[in-house]
Structures are given as C-alpha cells and as structure tokens.
Scaffold this active site. Sequence first.
Site, PDB file in Angstrom:
ATOM      1  N   HIS A 170     -27.038  21.441  -0.360  1.00 29.44           N
ATOM      2  CA  HIS A 170     -27.212  22.046  -1.675  1.00 29.44           C
ATOM      3  C   HIS A 170     -26.279  23.235  -1.852  1.00 29.44           C
ATOM      4  O   HIS A 170     -26.100  24.002  -0.909  1.00 29.44           O
ATOM      5  CB  HIS A 170     -28.668  22.502  -1.821  1.00 29.44           C
ATOM      6  CG  HIS A 170     -28.969  23.045  -3.177  1.00 29.44           C
ATOM      7  ND1 HIS A 170     -29.132  22.218  -4.275  1.00 29.44           N
ATOM      8  CD2 HIS A 170     -29.104  24.322  -3.605  1.00 29.44           C
ATOM      9  CE1 HIS A 170     -29.377  22.979  -5.325  1.00 29.44           C
ATOM     10  NE2 HIS A 170     -29.360  24.259  -4.959  1.00 29.44           N
ATOM     11  N   TYR A 211      -9.391  -3.027 -11.295  1.00 25.99           N
ATOM     12  CA  TYR A 211      -9.291  -1.644 -10.819  1.00 25.99           C
ATOM     13  C   TYR A 211      -7.897  -1.053 -11.011  1.00 25.99           C
ATOM     14  O   TYR A 211      -7.754   0.113 -11.341  1.00 25.99           O
ATOM     15  CB  TYR A 211      -9.805  -1.506  -9.384  1.00 25.99           C
ATOM     16  CG  TYR A 211      -8.821  -1.865  -8.290  1.00 25.99           C
ATOM     17  CD1 TYR A 211      -8.026  -0.897  -7.700  1.00 25.99           C
ATOM     18  CD2 TYR A 211      -8.702  -3.173  -7.819  1.00 25.99           C
ATOM     19  CE1 TYR A 211      -7.132  -1.218  -6.681  1.00 25.99           C
ATOM     20  CE2 TYR A 211      -7.823  -3.500  -6.820  1.00 25.99           C
ATOM     21  CZ  TYR A 211      -7.041  -2.526  -6.251  1.00 25.99           C
ATOM     22  OH  TYR A 211      -6.153  -2.843  -5.248  1.00 25.99           O
ATOM     23  N   GLU A 234      -7.217   2.313 -13.246  1.00 23.27           N
ATOM     24  CA  GLU A 234      -6.598   3.461 -12.568  1.00 23.27           C
ATOM     25  C   GLU A 234      -5.358   3.945 -13.328  1.00 23.27           C
ATOM     26  O   GLU A 234      -5.171   5.140 -13.551  1.00 23.27           O
ATOM     27  CB  GLU A 234      -6.228   3.078 -11.127  1.00 23.27           C
ATOM     28  CG  GLU A 234      -7.455   2.919 -10.240  1.00 23.27           C
ATOM     29  CD  GLU A 234      -7.149   2.488  -8.818  1.00 23.27           C
ATOM     30  OE1 GLU A 234      -8.008   2.656  -7.957  1.00 23.27           O
ATOM     31  OE2 GLU A 234      -6.046   1.967  -8.553  1.00 23.27           O
ATOM     32  N   CYS A 247       0.828  -1.213   0.000  1.00 20.17           N
ATOM     33  CA  CYS A 247       0.000   0.000   0.000  1.00 20.17           C
ATOM     34  C   CYS A 247       0.860   1.259   0.000  1.00 20.17           C
ATOM     35  O   CYS A 247       0.684   2.157  -0.816  1.00 20.17           O
ATOM     36  CB  CYS A 247      -0.929  -0.023   1.213  1.00 20.17           C
ATOM     37  SG  CYS A 247      -1.941   1.446   1.337  1.00 20.17           S
ATOM     38  N   CYS A 268      -1.616   1.781  -3.035  1.00 27.34           N
ATOM     39  CA  CYS A 268      -2.557   2.878  -2.784  1.00 27.34           C
ATOM     40  C   CYS A 268      -1.908   4.259  -2.787  1.00 27.34           C
ATOM     41  O   CYS A 268      -2.379   5.174  -3.470  1.00 27.34           O
ATOM     42  CB  CYS A 268      -3.231   2.720  -1.420  1.00 27.34           C
ATOM     43  SG  CYS A 268      -3.360   1.056  -0.785  1.00 27.34           S
TER      44      CYS A 268
HETATM   45  C1  FAD Z   1      -1.251  -0.750  -7.629  1.00 32.68           C
HETATM   46  C2  FAD Z   1      -2.071  -1.056  -6.396  1.00 32.68           C
HETATM   47  C3  FAD Z   1      -2.986  -0.131  -5.957  1.00 32.68           C
HETATM   48  C4  FAD Z   1      -3.745  -0.387  -4.814  1.00 32.68           C
HETATM   49  N1  FAD Z   1      -4.634   0.550  -4.415  1.00 32.68           N
HETATM   50  C5  FAD Z   1      -5.369   0.331  -3.308  1.00 32.68           C
HETATM   51  C6  FAD Z   1      -6.283   1.315  -2.845  1.00 32.68           C
HETATM   52  O1  FAD Z   1      -6.437   2.389  -3.464  1.00 32.68           O
HETATM   53  N2  FAD Z   1      -6.975   1.071  -1.714  1.00 32.68           N
HETATM   54  C7  FAD Z   1      -6.836  -0.111  -1.023  1.00 32.68           C
HETATM   55  O2  FAD Z   1      -7.491  -0.278   0.020  1.00 32.68           O
HETATM   56  N3  FAD Z   1      -5.983  -1.065  -1.442  1.00 32.68           N
HETATM   57  C8  FAD Z   1      -5.251  -0.865  -2.565  1.00 32.68           C
HETATM   58  N4  FAD Z   1      -4.361  -1.826  -2.977  1.00 32.68           N
HETATM   59  C9  FAD Z   1      -4.295  -3.110  -2.237  1.00 32.68           C
HETATM   60  C10 FAD Z   1      -3.457  -2.971  -0.981  1.00 32.68           C
HETATM   61  O3  FAD Z   1      -2.189  -2.438  -1.308  1.00 32.68           O
HETATM   62  C11 FAD Z   1      -3.300  -4.336  -0.338  1.00 32.68           C
HETATM   63  O4  FAD Z   1      -4.578  -4.896  -0.125  1.00 32.68           O
HETATM   64  C12 FAD Z   1      -2.589  -4.253   1.015  1.00 32.68           C
HETATM   65  O5  FAD Z   1      -1.321  -3.679   0.883  1.00 32.68           O
HETATM   66  C13 FAD Z   1      -2.481  -5.648   1.622  1.00 32.68           C
HETATM   67  O6  FAD Z   1      -1.756  -5.569   2.821  1.00 32.68           O
HETATM   68  P1  FAD Z   1      -1.012  -6.857   3.382  1.00 32.68           P
HETATM   69  O7  FAD Z   1      -0.571  -6.488   4.750  1.00 32.68           O
HETATM   70  O8  FAD Z   1      -1.860  -8.047   3.195  1.00 32.68           O
HETATM   71  O9  FAD Z   1       0.240  -7.066   2.409  1.00 32.68           O
HETATM   72  P2  FAD Z   1       1.375  -6.096   1.892  1.00 32.68           P
HETATM   73  O10 FAD Z   1       1.059  -4.678   2.130  1.00 32.68           O
HETATM   74  O11 FAD Z   1       1.631  -6.518   0.484  1.00 32.68           O
HETATM   75  O12 FAD Z   1       2.640  -6.457   2.784  1.00 32.68           O
HETATM   76  C14 FAD Z   1       3.258  -7.703   2.703  1.00 32.68           C
HETATM   77  C15 FAD Z   1       4.710  -7.546   3.109  1.00 32.68           C
HETATM   78  O13 FAD Z   1       5.280  -8.817   3.347  1.00 32.68           O
HETATM   79  C16 FAD Z   1       6.605  -8.830   2.876  1.00 32.68           C
HETATM   80  N5  FAD Z   1       6.988 -10.227   2.682  1.00 32.68           N
HETATM   81  C17 FAD Z   1       6.452 -11.130   1.820  1.00 32.68           C
HETATM   82  N6  FAD Z   1       6.998 -12.342   1.997  1.00 32.68           N
HETATM   83  C18 FAD Z   1       7.913 -12.216   2.989  1.00 32.68           C
HETATM   84  C19 FAD Z   1       8.796 -13.115   3.641  1.00 32.68           C
HETATM   85  N7  FAD Z   1       8.802 -14.420   3.325  1.00 32.68           N
HETATM   86  N8  FAD Z   1       9.599 -12.651   4.614  1.00 32.68           N
HETATM   87  C20 FAD Z   1       9.574 -11.346   4.967  1.00 32.68           C
HETATM   88  N9  FAD Z   1       8.748 -10.437   4.399  1.00 32.68           N
HETATM   89  C21 FAD Z   1       7.914 -10.878   3.426  1.00 32.68           C
HETATM   90  C22 FAD Z   1       6.519  -8.014   1.600  1.00 32.68           C
HETATM   91  O14 FAD Z   1       7.798  -7.519   1.232  1.00 32.68           O
HETATM   92  C23 FAD Z   1       5.561  -6.907   2.026  1.00 32.68           C
HETATM   93  O15 FAD Z   1       6.229  -5.793   2.554  1.00 32.68           O
HETATM   94  C24 FAD Z   1      -3.568  -1.599  -4.108  1.00 32.68           C
HETATM   95  C25 FAD Z   1      -2.643  -2.544  -4.558  1.00 32.68           C
HETATM   96  C26 FAD Z   1      -1.896  -2.279  -5.685  1.00 32.68           C
HETATM   97  C27 FAD Z   1      -0.911  -3.307  -6.155  1.00 32.68           C
END
Ligand code: FAD
Length: 457
Positions: A435, A177, A181, A43, A48
Amino acid sequence: MPRYDFDMITIGAGSGGVASSRRAGSYGARVAICEELRVGGTCVLRGCVPKKLLVYGAQFADAFADAAGFGWTVPSPSFDWPALIEAKDKEIGRLSEIYISMLKNSGVEIIDGHAALVDPHTVEVAGRNHTAENILIATGSWPETPDIPGIEHVISSNEALDLERLPRRIVIVGGGYIAVEFAGIFNGFGSEVVEIIRREQVLRGFDEDLRIHLGEEMRGRGIDIRSSTQVARIDKTAGDYRVTTTAGDRIETDCVMYATGRKPNTKRLGLAEIGVEMTENGAVVVDEWQRSTVENIYAIGDVTDRINLTPVAIAEGRAIAETLFNDNPIRMDHSDVPSAVFSNPPIGTVGLSEDAARRRYGEVDIYQTRFRPMKNTLSGRAERTFMKLVVDAATERVVGCHMLGPDAPEIIQGLAVAVKCGAAKRQFDQTIGIHPSAAEEFVTMREKLVRQKMAAD
Ligand SMILES: Cc1cc2nc3c(=O)[nH]c(=O)nc-3n(C[C@H](O)[C@H](O)[C@H](O)COP(=O)(O)OP(=O)(O)OC[C@H]3O[C@@H](n4cnc5c(N)ncnc54)[C@H](O)[C@@H]3O)c2cc1C
C-alpha cells in the site's frame, strides 16, 4: 570424420533460433545459424524492442499533461520524430551486435543469406551446401495484407517503425495487439488516428471486459475506432490517401497502416518437397517436442503459428537444445503463458478469459474492480484501471488474471507465477497487499460478481 558438417543448422537468427543455437553451442554441439536479413529477427529489429521504445516515447505526452496537477509548469513541449527514430535505430543496432557476439562466444557459426533445404540433412545458402544431423526451422513470420484495390499504398508495422516523418493523420487497419499498440503510439505523438476493425471490439481472443474497457479508454484519448467494418479500397489522391470502408465511410489520411495478420515464413524453404507437413496458412506442423513430420527437422516460434511471442520462441528453442544436446528432454508447456499489450493504457493478462474459463470449467466466479488510480486524482485524468480474477468455482483455483491500466504488464508477470503454481483465491486473500499501490487490489477483491453467461464475440 563426422558424418555431417554440423550437429544442428538453424535457419533464422531471431529470438528462437538464436536462443536454441546458443544453448546448443554451450553444450559443445557444432552449430551454424543462417540469416537472410539481420541477426536479431523480428523482436529486436521490427517488433517488441523498437515498438516498446516508441511506446516509451509516446508516454511522455501523458507525463507532460499530468505534471500540472502536481505543481509543475511545463513549457509547451515539442517532439522530434527523426531524432527518436535515429536513437531507436542506434539501440537496435547495438542489440544486433550483441546477439552476433553472443553467438560467436557460444561457438556458433553465422552463415549470411537465404537458406533453403535441399534434402532433410542439407541446407543451401548462396549456392553452397551445408549438412547437419538436425535442422531447426526458426524463420518467423511476415506481415500479410489482403488483396483489395489500392493495397500497394499501405505500410505494415515494419515501415511504421521507420517512417521519415510523423504522419499528421494515420488510418490503422486491424484490431489485434499490434494495431492497438501503434494506435496508442501515434495518438501519443499527436497524430489523428482512425482505427478500422472488423469486429465490434478490439483484441479478439482476450477477455471481453478487457476488450470493452480498452476500446473505451482508447476512444477517450481521441482514437477514432470504426468497428464492424472493413476497408473496401484505398485511393491515392492529390497529396494523400482516401480510405473507403464497406460501411461507406471515406477517410482522408496521410498514411495507411495494415496490421491484419502475419504469415509464417515458409516460402522458398523447400519444406514441402522433402515431406515437412504444413498447415493451410503455411505453418510448420510440430509435435510436443517441436519435431516436424520429418524426424530430424524441428521448428519453433512464429513459423509454427502457435503462441507467437518472443519468450515462447525462446523457451521452445532452449527445450530443443536441452533435449538434443544435454540429455535433458523437455516438452514445451504452452499453458498459462502471460502476455501484454502495450496499448495506452496497457494490458497484462495470464490464464483464461472469463468466456474460455466458462467453456472449460462450467461454473466460474468472477471478481473485478474498476477504479481511478491515485495518480489521476491530482492529474485530473479520467482514465480508470480495470482488474479481474477468474476463479474455477469447484476448486477455487485462480485460472485467469487480467488487468488494464498503468504497469499492468509488470504486475501480471508477478501474478503469473501464482497462476502457474495453481494458487487458489483464498491464497490471494491471505496475501498482504502493498500500500498504496494498484496491485494490492488483486489481493483485496472480496465480492463475487453476479452475472449471467457472457456472449462471445
Ligand atoms: C510489431 C511487433 C511487435 C511485437 N511485440 C511483441 C512483444 O511486445 N512481446 C512479444 O513477446 N512478442 C512480440 N512480437 C512477436 C515477436 O517478435 C515474435 O513472436 C518473435 O520474434 C518470434 O521469434 P522467431 O524466432 O520465431 O522469429 P523471428 O524473430 O521473426 O526470426 C526469424 C528470422 O528468420 C530469418 N529468416 C526467415 N527466412 C529465412 C531463410 N529462408 N533463410 C535465412 N533466414 C531466414 C528472418 O530474417 C528473421 O531474422 C511482436 C511482433 C511484431 C511484428
């Protein structure tokens, strides 16, 4: 002596992992978080935040164009892509640092490197083992591309946010999406954009009317959407790329971006070896408490491939911290999650699409309106705003609110509270409008739309 080094080890310092670890740390739990790339996750660093900064940048094109209708004389504007990318990088660097200090302030230990499970209580990072009572998998997801000839030439959203130069022409593959975008971003900055989609309309899963109207508005802005087709191959030519579609189109371009899907990050984590069940797509299977098939291992966010949005990952992460460390068991509620698409114009939506509501409730009433926003009267812009309410006919409850138009994400966030509270259409009617605003249309729609069941895509 405690039995384990930590009460919880979180793998992945993205939205969900950071939120959960900080909350757990604030309750006095001993927490470590492992990160192999950079604290902040998708994110903050690749999703995001940088995306929205580029959306803001692209929107200035409209402001310059619309200003003349309001009496302004705007000298021909010029745009500096590297300057924007540099400013964006500075901002996401600042946010990453804030995440690091917030983790430290909550007493969370940060362990740099790739983490993998050795057994249900042991995580190995850079050759060192760390043990914990509970393990939280929050490793997110990564872009996935299909295996077609020339796929090595393409970029994903990751690289699109860091391009050295603004491409004069770009082909974006995908109708989700992220694809729409980025189509809006590059179109706003003046690139020639072709978007290739497999379906007839963009945004599968969204309300059908939103899909149709967004497609129309995108085309109206000059985005060339080629629907019901796929990329057959990509060839590198003298100075650019040639994209050949299954329909036989050949498109010369400077850049090909794929946004056709993402895959949960579960490779090289050692999950299958210790009995954690995963879906065919590699997503960790969890119950309503975010618990995997191994009792002390939990998973949240994109790695579970349910509703892949930042606020959902955060809520799931906090629910675990509350349940495990604050004696406050929280089951995650995934209903009525609002979401936005920062296309141009943007979308805000909460609840069920018309089609999904018909499937769930049978009879539904539809109220909708499409109008030219007041600002466009003087600017001369042809774009129209679309709003729709989906109402369960039996209970009169509003079960879906959808909007395409300026400020849609901001407006729908407020309406999401009403939908979550189970507001009825008559309560929308009893609410006085603001309004002049576009939002007031949501409380002044009176006429039911008369139409037959919609065809699903
Ligand atoms: C282009 C784009 C635009 C987006 N826009 C939006 C938006 O406008 N609004 C919205 O709500 N969501 C948006 N999202 C989705 C949002 O970014 C994700 O849903 C969110 O980041 C998920 O969070 P998470 O904690 O699951 O994973 P992540 O934020 O992906 O974090 C996972 C972390 O784990 C680390 N990792 C992975 N494997 C390992 C390992 N084995 N050892 C150590 N570290 C590891 C990675 O490096 C990463 O830093 C967007 C996504 C993208 C790709």
